[in-house]
Design an enzyme around this catalytic site. Structure first.
Site, mmCIF file in Angstrom:
data_model
loop_
_atom_site.group_PDB
_atom_site.id
_atom_site.type_symbol
_atom_site.label_atom_id
_atom_site.label_comp_id
_atom_site.label_asym_id
_atom_site.label_seq_id
_atom_site.Cartn_x
_atom_site.Cartn_y
_atom_site.Cartn_z
ATOM 1 C CE1 TYR A 195 0.781 -1.517 -0.264
ATOM 2 C CE2 TYR A 195 2.405 -0.645 -1.753
ATOM 3 C CZ TYR A 195 1.163 -0.677 -1.489
ATOM 4 O OH TYR A 195 0.235 -0.020 -2.198
ATOM 5 C CB SER A 249 -5.734 -3.003 -8.986
ATOM 6 O OG SER A 249 -5.419 -3.375 -7.517
ATOM 7 N N PRO A 250 -4.207 -2.145 -11.963
ATOM 8 C CG PRO A 250 -2.025 -1.710 -13.206
ATOM 9 C CD PRO A 250 -2.750 -1.843 -11.683
ATOM 10 C CB ALA A 305 -8.881 -6.624 -12.300
ATOM 11 N N GLY A 354 -4.336 -9.305 -11.751
ATOM 12 C CA GLY A 354 -4.072 -10.315 -12.649
ATOM 13 C C GLY A 354 -5.289 -11.159 -13.266
ATOM 14 C CG LEU A 355 -10.159 -10.637 -13.513
ATOM 15 C CD1 LEU A 355 -10.778 -12.129 -13.260
ATOM 16 C CD2 LEU A 355 -11.505 -9.753 -13.132
ATOM 17 C CG LEU A 356 -8.641 -6.922 -16.277
ATOM 18 C CD1 LEU A 356 -8.262 -5.367 -16.097
ATOM 19 C CD2 LEU A 356 -9.980 -7.141 -17.137
HETATM 20 N N1 LIG Z 1 -3.230 2.573 -3.066
HETATM 21 C C1 LIG Z 1 -3.705 1.681 -2.695
HETATM 22 O O1 LIG Z 1 -4.580 1.462 -1.840
HETATM 23 C C2 LIG Z 1 -3.218 0.540 -3.367
HETATM 24 C C3 LIG Z 1 -3.837 -0.708 -3.464
HETATM 25 C C4 LIG Z 1 -3.513 -1.792 -4.301
HETATM 26 C C5 LIG Z 1 -2.244 -1.640 -5.020
HETATM 27 N N2 LIG Z 1 -1.620 -0.335 -4.910
HETATM 28 C C6 LIG Z 1 -0.469 -0.514 -5.892
HETATM 29 O O2 LIG Z 1 -0.755 -0.782 -7.127
HETATM 30 C C7 LIG Z 1 0.160 -1.835 -7.482
HETATM 31 C C8 LIG Z 1 -0.440 -2.786 -8.538
HETATM 32 O O3 LIG Z 1 -1.638 -3.443 -7.891
HETATM 33 P P1 LIG Z 1 -1.914 -4.906 -7.640
HETATM 34 O O4 LIG Z 1 -0.601 -5.326 -7.475
HETATM 35 O O5 LIG Z 1 -3.036 -4.794 -6.673
HETATM 36 O O6 LIG Z 1 -2.551 -5.289 -9.028
HETATM 37 P P2 LIG Z 1 -2.209 -5.482 -10.417
HETATM 38 O O7 LIG Z 1 -1.007 -4.661 -10.609
HETATM 39 O O8 LIG Z 1 -3.528 -5.339 -11.160
HETATM 40 O O9 LIG Z 1 -1.875 -7.131 -10.631
HETATM 41 C C9 LIG Z 1 -0.653 -7.594 -10.422
HETATM 42 C C10 LIG Z 1 -0.527 -9.046 -10.855
HETATM 43 O O10 LIG Z 1 -0.880 -9.200 -11.920
HETATM 44 C C11 LIG Z 1 -0.110 -10.458 -12.663
HETATM 45 N N3 LIG Z 1 0.518 -9.731 -13.700
HETATM 46 C C12 LIG Z 1 1.401 -8.469 -13.796
HETATM 47 N N4 LIG Z 1 2.051 -8.366 -14.993
HETATM 48 C C13 LIG Z 1 1.115 -9.516 -15.781
HETATM 49 C C14 LIG Z 1 1.595 -9.741 -17.012
HETATM 50 N N5 LIG Z 1 2.201 -9.077 -17.996
HETATM 51 N N6 LIG Z 1 0.784 -11.031 -17.580
HETATM 52 C C15 LIG Z 1 0.089 -11.726 -16.758
HETATM 53 N N7 LIG Z 1 -0.082 -11.495 -15.322
HETATM 54 C C16 LIG Z 1 0.537 -10.306 -14.889
HETATM 55 C C17 LIG Z 1 0.711 -10.787 -11.577
HETATM 56 O O11 LIG Z 1 0.282 -11.802 -10.635
HETATM 57 P P3 LIG Z 1 0.308 -13.424 -11.201
HETATM 58 O O12 LIG Z 1 1.505 -13.543 -11.986
HETATM 59 O O13 LIG Z 1 0.726 -14.164 -9.836
HETATM 60 O O14 LIG Z 1 -1.056 -13.748 -11.699
HETATM 61 C C18 LIG Z 1 0.924 -9.564 -10.422
HETATM 62 O O15 LIG Z 1 1.160 -9.840 -9.184
HETATM 63 C C19 LIG Z 1 0.491 -2.514 -6.090
HETATM 64 O O16 LIG Z 1 1.908 -3.218 -6.260
HETATM 65 C C20 LIG Z 1 0.947 -1.212 -5.178
HETATM 66 O O17 LIG Z 1 1.901 -0.814 -5.460
HETATM 67 C C21 LIG Z 1 -1.947 0.519 -4.212
#
Ligand SMILES: NC(=O)c1ccc[n+]([C@@H]2O[C@H](COP(=O)([O-])OP(=O)(O)OC[C@H]3O[C@@H](n4cnc5c(N)ncnc54)[C@H](OP(=O)(O)O)[C@@H]3O)[C@@H](O)[C@H]2O)c1
Length: 341
Positions: free
Chosen positions: A58, A197-198, A200, A202-204
């Protein structure tokens, strides 16, 4: 905050993902990495989050550095998970890379060290002895994997000769594949599913639609945020909104509460602001009813996005026209810019 105890480890049900820290691909800019990220980590600790997920890949080490700095003086409150990107995960490389992560984080030991992906060429018998050595030396407290199928997770345990605490996989209302075999096995075997990506990505959050799309290459290049797929997601997002209203909560909180309602599941949402980390932590206090859970599963079952292969030509066309608009001074791009909640 709720905490989950699995195989001798205790972590907060809602953690914090830090891919966003120092990574240009989310498009959050330098101010975010230099200031906001620090404030997000501090607030996360204040609201009871203990699980912090990072990876050497990262921001090419920047995420680990930012997280380590933000945790200075409060390291004991955190359960720090990092990952090795397994290009050549043979023993000497694993040992060297683990020490690199520990150095960048500025700590003595990692609470969880995960293999970021399976490596199809290097056998686990060549990788796992190094993980065993790291455990024996006390510089790693638990071993985990990520993006592993069940058979490979079990093979990793066998090669390690000890529990592989966790498998970090994409798991959310859009992608429920872990329910097929990973989750039942984790629940039966005292192991942990770390849902990445819980939301999705930010989609969710239900803040995006075909007219208001996020920026940053992670999402502009993602089939999930293609206008047609955002249109198709609308009925599912409507159910999320409805359940959220009943709890005076947000759709994001319901998406997280739905996941952590499942035993042996924790979530690691990323956050673009301090407000988001607060809201995400508070999701741990939401108790969904069985009916609400069923309604969310039904809405998820009814969501049929277009396959990546169908939307890829559009996504490529968009990137090319965005690039051309930038070099010719036009407005370019289709993203709506990072939203600020
Ligand atoms: N092991 C792997 O291969 C792998 C792959 C992917 C991710 N990960 C890990 O998983 C973590 C999380 O996954 P992810 O970052 O892909 O996706 P995510 O957690 O599903 O989405 C994060 C995004 O959602 C939005 N968000 C977060 N909280 C919110 C809220 N309360 N209200 C509205 N929008 C909100 C933010 O974007 P906006 O505000 O810009 O919309 C944020 O950047 C990563 O940081 C990483 O540590 C691991």
């Amino acid at each position: 905050m709720k905490y989950v105890d699995v195989a001798g480890a205790r972590v907060s049900a809602v953690g914090l993902g830090t891919w966003q820290f120092g990574s240009t691909e989310w498009g959050y800019g330098p101010e975010y990495s230099e200031r906001e990220a620090h404030a997000i980590v501090q607030r996360a600790l204040d609201v009871g989050i203990t699980l912090f997920d990072t990876a050497e890949i990262y921001g090419f080490g920047r995420s680990e550095r930012i997280l380590g700095k933000a945790l200075e003086g409060r390291r004991d409150e955190a359960f720090i998970a990092s990952k090795i990107f397994p290009v050549l995960p043979v023993a000497p490389v694993v040992l060297q890379r683990a020490r690199g992560s520990i150095r960048r984080l500025g700590i003595d030991a990692l609470d969880l060290y995960q293999l970021h992906q399976p490596n199809p060429v290097v056998p686990l018998s060549a990788t796992m002895p190094a993980f065993a050595q790291l455990l024996d030396e006390g510089v790693v407290r638990h071993v985990g994997v990520s993006n592993y199928a069940l058979a490979r997770w079990e093979a990793a345990e066998e090669a390690l000769g000890r529990p592989v605490l966790s498998n970090q996989v994409r798991y959310n209302l859009v992608d429920r594949r872990p329910e097929m075999d990973l989750l039942p096995w984790a629940q039966a075997s005292d192991r942990l599913i770390i849902a990445y990506s819980p939301l999705a990505q930010g989609l969710l959050s239900a803040r995006y639609d075909e007219h208001h799309r996020p920026s940053g290459i992670v999402r502009t290049a993602s089939p999930a945020f293609h206008p047609e797929n955002l249109r198709r997601a609308a009925p599912m997002l409507a159910v999320l909104r409805e359940v959220a209203e009943a709890h005076h909560a947000t759709p994001s909180q319901i998406a997280l509460a739905w996941l952590i309602r499942r035993p042996n599941v924790v979530v690691i949402p990323g956050a673009s602001s301090v407000a988001q980390v607060e809201v995400n932590a508070a999701a741990a206090d939401i108790e969904l009813t069985d009916d609400e859970d069923r309604a969310l599963v039904a809405a998820s079952d009814a969501f049929h996005p277009l396959a990546a292969t169908s939307v890829l030509p559009d996504l490529i066309r968009e990137r090319v026209s965005g690039f051309l608009a930038r070099v010719t001074g036009g407005s370019g791009g289709t993203g709506a810019g990072p939203a600020s909640s």
